[in-house]
Design a protein around this motif. Structure first.
Motif, short mmCIF file in Angstrom:
data_model
loop_
_atom_site.label_atom_id
_atom_site.label_comp_id
_atom_site.label_asym_id
_atom_site.label_seq_id
_atom_site.Cartn_x
_atom_site.Cartn_y
_atom_site.Cartn_z
N ALA A 146 0.82 -1.22 0.00
CA ALA A 146 0.00 0.00 0.00
C ALA A 146 0.85 1.27 0.00
CB ALA A 146 -0.93 -0.01 1.21
N ASP A 147 2.16 1.16 0.08
CA ASP A 147 3.05 2.31 0.17
C ASP A 147 3.18 2.99 -1.20
OD1 ASP A 147 5.11 4.14 0.46
OD2 ASP A 147 6.36 2.81 1.67
N PRO A 148 2.68 4.21 -1.37
CA PRO A 148 2.73 4.87 -2.68
C PRO A 148 4.13 5.32 -3.09
CG PRO A 148 1.88 6.38 -1.02
CD PRO A 148 2.04 5.05 -0.34
N THR A 149 5.09 5.28 -2.18
CA THR A 149 6.45 5.71 -2.51
C THR A 149 7.28 4.59 -3.12
OG1 THR A 149 7.42 5.14 -0.35
CG2 THR A 149 6.35 7.29 -0.55
N LEU A 150 6.76 3.38 -3.13
CA LEU A 150 7.50 2.23 -3.67
C LEU A 150 6.90 1.78 -4.98
CD1 LEU A 150 7.98 0.11 -0.43
CD2 LEU A 150 9.78 1.33 -1.69
N ASP A 151 7.77 1.36 -5.90
CA ASP A 151 7.31 0.85 -7.19
C ASP A 151 8.42 -0.02 -7.78
OD1 ASP A 151 5.59 0.42 -9.26
OD2 ASP A 151 6.00 2.32 -10.28
N GLY A 152 8.08 -0.78 -8.80
CA GLY A 152 9.07 -1.56 -9.53
C GLY A 152 9.73 -2.62 -8.67
N PRO A 153 10.95 -3.02 -9.04
CA PRO A 153 11.65 -4.07 -8.28
C PRO A 153 11.85 -3.72 -6.81
CG PRO A 153 12.71 -3.72 -10.41
CD PRO A 153 11.68 -2.64 -10.26
N ALA A 154 11.97 -2.43 -6.50
CA ALA A 154 12.11 -2.05 -5.10
C ALA A 154 10.87 -2.45 -4.31
CB ALA A 154 12.35 -0.55 -4.98
N LEU A 155 9.72 -2.37 -4.93
CA LEU A 155 8.47 -2.75 -4.27
C LEU A 155 8.41 -4.27 -4.08
CD1 LEU A 155 5.60 -2.39 -3.21
CD2 LEU A 155 4.81 -2.22 -5.59
N THR A 156 8.71 -5.05 -5.12
CA THR A 156 8.62 -6.50 -4.97
C THR A 156 9.65 -7.01 -3.96
OG1 THR A 156 9.98 -6.73 -6.98
CG2 THR A 156 7.61 -6.95 -7.23
N ARG A 157 10.83 -6.40 -3.93
CA ARG A 157 11.82 -6.82 -2.93
C ARG A 157 11.36 -6.45 -1.52
NH1 ARG A 157 16.95 -8.32 -2.53
NH2 ARG A 157 17.32 -8.11 -4.76
N ALA A 158 10.89 -5.22 -1.35
CA ALA A 158 10.45 -4.79 -0.02
C ALA A 158 9.29 -5.65 0.48
CB ALA A 158 10.05 -3.32 -0.05
#
Length: 273
Positions: A146-158
């Motif tokens: 739900a974090d709007p500051t994350l996207d792309g591979p950084a999101l899937t890793r996080a």
């Protein structure tokens, strides 16, 4: 759609005893599955492809080219390129859904099937309603998504890191799992069509009935504390598929191969004998 050349991890062994391993995610690579499969070295040739758009395999495709059927087409093309007539297939999590599709599309290519930490039956919406600890353990991952500051591979890793305490049941196994995640090449190629609602469902229609008709020896391997796919569904599916059996590992979550590596591999090798 044309198949792609996939990056393939390998564990050396006899070609006539080939095991094709299909990873989950799908925006992960195969690396988190290497252990305990490395112990099969010399006994089986293990092929661990990264799915299209994952890990070191080609990406950057149009969103409509990320589909379960396209991924299965890639895997069948890989077997053809390697001149492998029949293989054993192990699909993990999302990869377990693809493994079912592969078996149904080309049953003559599959000797034995392992569906690990996945499902053959649809997951009911209320499957986990009576398990409050599951909601607690999964809450950190939900916050990441739900974090709007994350996207792309950084999101899937996080999300993978935040979800670790839900996916690994035993606290003692958590450091090893986090070390594995640190080595995974995460992508976000499949995330776009998933969020847009255009990614077709991976679970085949009437999978249990169609697998039962195939008569393929099938192992449903599951952690009893799996918080992604309910363990009870593996037992229920085994009752519907005469040639299937369910093995549930105690003190093991979704990443049952991390929680209980020796018992997990023993179940796999016993089934593939």
């Amino acid at each position: 759609m044309s198949a792609l050349r996939l990056h393939v991890g390998r564990i050396d062994g006899p070609a006539e005893r080939t095991l094709l391993v299909i990873h989950g995610g799908p925006d992960w690579d195969h690396g988190y599955l290497l252990d305990p499969l490395r112990r099969l070295a010399g006994r089986r040739r293990v092929l661990l492809p990264d799915l299209r758009g994952c890990g070191r395999s080609p990406g950057g495709l149009a969103p409509e080219r990320y589909t379960p059927d396209a991924a299965v087409g890639d895997l069948l093309a890989l077997l053809a390129a390697l001149d492998v007539a029949r293989v054993d297939v192990l699909g993990f999590s999302y990869g377990g859904l693809l493994a079912q599709r592969l078996a149904l599309a080309a049953p003559e290519r599959v000797r034995r099937l392992v569906i690990a930490s996945s499902t053959v039956l649809p997951v009911p919406a209320d499957a986990y309603d009576d398990w409050p600890e599951r909601a607690e353990r999964r809450a950190p991952e939900a916050r990441v998504w739900a974090d709007p500051t994350l996207d792309g591979p950084a999101l899937t890793r996080a999300a993978a890191v935040a979800g670790a305490p839900a996916n690994v049941w035993r606290a003692a196994a958590l450091p090893d799992y986090l070390a594995r995640l640190a080595r995974v090449r995460f992508t976000a190629e499949w995330l776009g069509p998933f969020r847009a609602g255009t990614l077709p469902p991976a679970l085949p229609t009437d999978a249990a009935g169609r697998l039962a008709a195939l008569g393929l020896p099938t192992l449903l391997l599951h952690g009893r504390q799996d918080m992604v796919f309910p363990a009870a569904l593996a037992e229920r599916a085994a009752r519907r598929i005469p040639t299937a059996r369910a093995v549930l590992l105690d003190e093991a979550g979704h990443m049952a191969h991390v929680d209980q590596p020796t018992a997990w591999l023993a179940a796999v090798t016993d089934h593939l004998r």
